[in-house]
Design an enzyme around this catalytic site. Structure first.
Site, PDB file in Angstrom:
ATOM      1  CB  CYS A   1      -0.950   0.006   1.195  1.00 51.84           C
ATOM      2  SG  CYS A   1      -2.051  -1.398   1.183  1.00 51.84           S
TER       3      CYS A   1
ATOM      4  CG  HIS B   1      -3.339   3.318   2.199  1.00 53.32           C
ATOM      5  ND1 HIS B   1      -3.769   2.918   0.954  1.00 53.32           N
ATOM      6  CD2 HIS B   1      -3.454   2.221   3.009  1.00 53.32           C
ATOM      7  CE1 HIS B   1      -4.103   1.656   0.989  1.00 53.32           C
ATOM      8  NE2 HIS B   1      -3.938   1.195   2.221  1.00 53.32           N
TER       9      HIS B   1
ATOM     10  CG  ASN C   1      -6.740  -1.103   1.253  1.00 54.76           C
ATOM     11  OD1 ASN C   1      -6.004  -0.643   0.382  1.00 54.76           O
ATOM     12  ND2 ASN C   1      -6.273  -1.572   2.388  1.00 54.76           N
TER      13      ASN C   1
END
Ligand code: UT7
Length: 320
Positions: free
Chosen positions: A112, A244, A274
């Site tokens: 990520c 994020h 996500n």
């Protein structure tokens, strides 16, 4: 010389899966997912949609916004953990599809945090005058790494791509700094249960959600404070934070801990879920040209490894 963002673009698969569309067999609910994560839906790649195809679409939009020809691009970096092939790099497919024949192209794997890692490499190469015009892409088809019978992971992730075009410019705007960190003792908390060299397959995502949740809050705040200190800034100097997008509760904690005004924090996890390395450029692209009206924009990431980082980009120094 600074690396200035002159274009941005995004691409999402056609198919949207709402929380209520998830199969009954998962034994989950819109209420649980919304309360625990803020996620309302996710985009999931279908036939013919891949990490490379989404990257190409996002890149074309970034190039069009900047009015730059693929011929002028001399660096393409794709941050991803779900590339089209084990090799070659997805970035080389993007290069071929764009006909960006003057570019050097490679992938970066930092889960990520991949996008901020890629941004740092591109920024360094532009500042060293090794390149002048870079496409930095975060792209994932994470849905293909999910065990769709495991409700503790499959409801959390989605697919998509975001691209930034960076150009060398003799100005004070652009990327001011990127901070990167890694801590390999966090590996077991978030990983796939397979890989080419260990199991000869790619495996499925496994996560100890609570440990990652705790670490994400800590790392987000650490990276933000480090960045502010480095630039001798206070939280009031920040015009926008693009964190994020993993869980709205993590972002809420960041707001409380840092004291940033809520309206200065971009939240898109409800829409995209996500999307790993794609989440930050996808979120930035949601703002479109509006982002060029902000000045101090902070990016924050945290992901598997653990890896985490922050970046400060000045978009509009006329506001100083
Ligand atoms: O991208 C890298 C960064 N990733 C992250 O930052 C993710 C960080 N972690 C999280 O966002 C959260 O920990 C989760 C959303 C993954 C989980 O939320 P939680 O509040 O930590 O829930 P939990 O894991 O403690 O699970 C609570 C309960 C469990 O049931 P019991 O044992 O209390 O009966 C789970 O089995 O919720 C259950 N559960 C679900 N129930 C309905 C887990 N997943 C689901 C589900 N639907 N999808």
């Amino acid at each position: 010389m600074n690396s200035v963002v002159t274009g941005l673009g995004a691409a999402l698969p056609k198919k949207i899966i709402l929380n209520n569309d998830l199969p009954d067999s998962l034994n989950t609910s819109d209420e649980w997912i919304t309360q625990r994560t803020g996620i309302k839906q996710r985009y999931v790649a279908g036939d013919g949609e891949t990490t490379a195809s989404l990257s190409v679409e996002a890149s074309r939009k970034a190039l069009a916004m900047a009015g730059v020809s693929p011929n002028d691009v001399d660096l393409i970096i794709v941050a991803t953990v779900s590339g089209d092939y084990t090799f070659p790099a997805t970035a080389t497919i993007v290069q071929r599809e764009l006909n960006a024949k003057n570019a050097v192209a490679f992938d970066v794997s930092a889960a990520c945090s991949g996008f901020i890692y890629a941004l740092d490499i591109a920024d360094a190469r532009l500042k060293l005058a090794k390149n002048k015009c870079a496409l930095v892409i975060g792209a994932e088809t994470f849905s293909r790494l999910l065990d769709w019978t495991d409700r503790s992971t499959c409801v959390l992730f989605g697919d998509g791509a975001g691209a930034l075009l960076l150009q060398s410019e003799n100005s004070s705007r652009g990327i001011q700094s990127c901070i990167l960190h890694s801590d390999g003792t966090g590996i077991e908390y978030l990983k796939t249960n397979g890989g080419v060299s260990s199991t000869k397959n790619v495996g499925f995502v496994q996560m100890n959600g609570q440990e990652v949740f705790r670490a994400a809050i800590e790392k987000f705040n650490d990276a933000l404070q480090e960045l502010l200190l480095y630039h001798n800034m206070t939280i009031n100097d920040v015009d926008l934070i693009v964190p994020h997008q993993a869980n709205s509760r993590i972002i809420e904690k960041l707001i409380t801990l840092s004291g940033i005004k809520r309206e200065k924090v971009l939240i898109t996890v409800d829409k995209h879920a996500n999307t790993s390395a794609a989440s930050i450029p996808l979120a930035m692209s949601e703002l479109g040209c509006e982002i060029f009206k902000k000045n101090n924009v902070v990016l924050l990431s945290m992901g598997a490894g653990f890896t985490w980082g922050a970046a400060l980009i000045k978009f509009n120094t006329n506001l100083e």
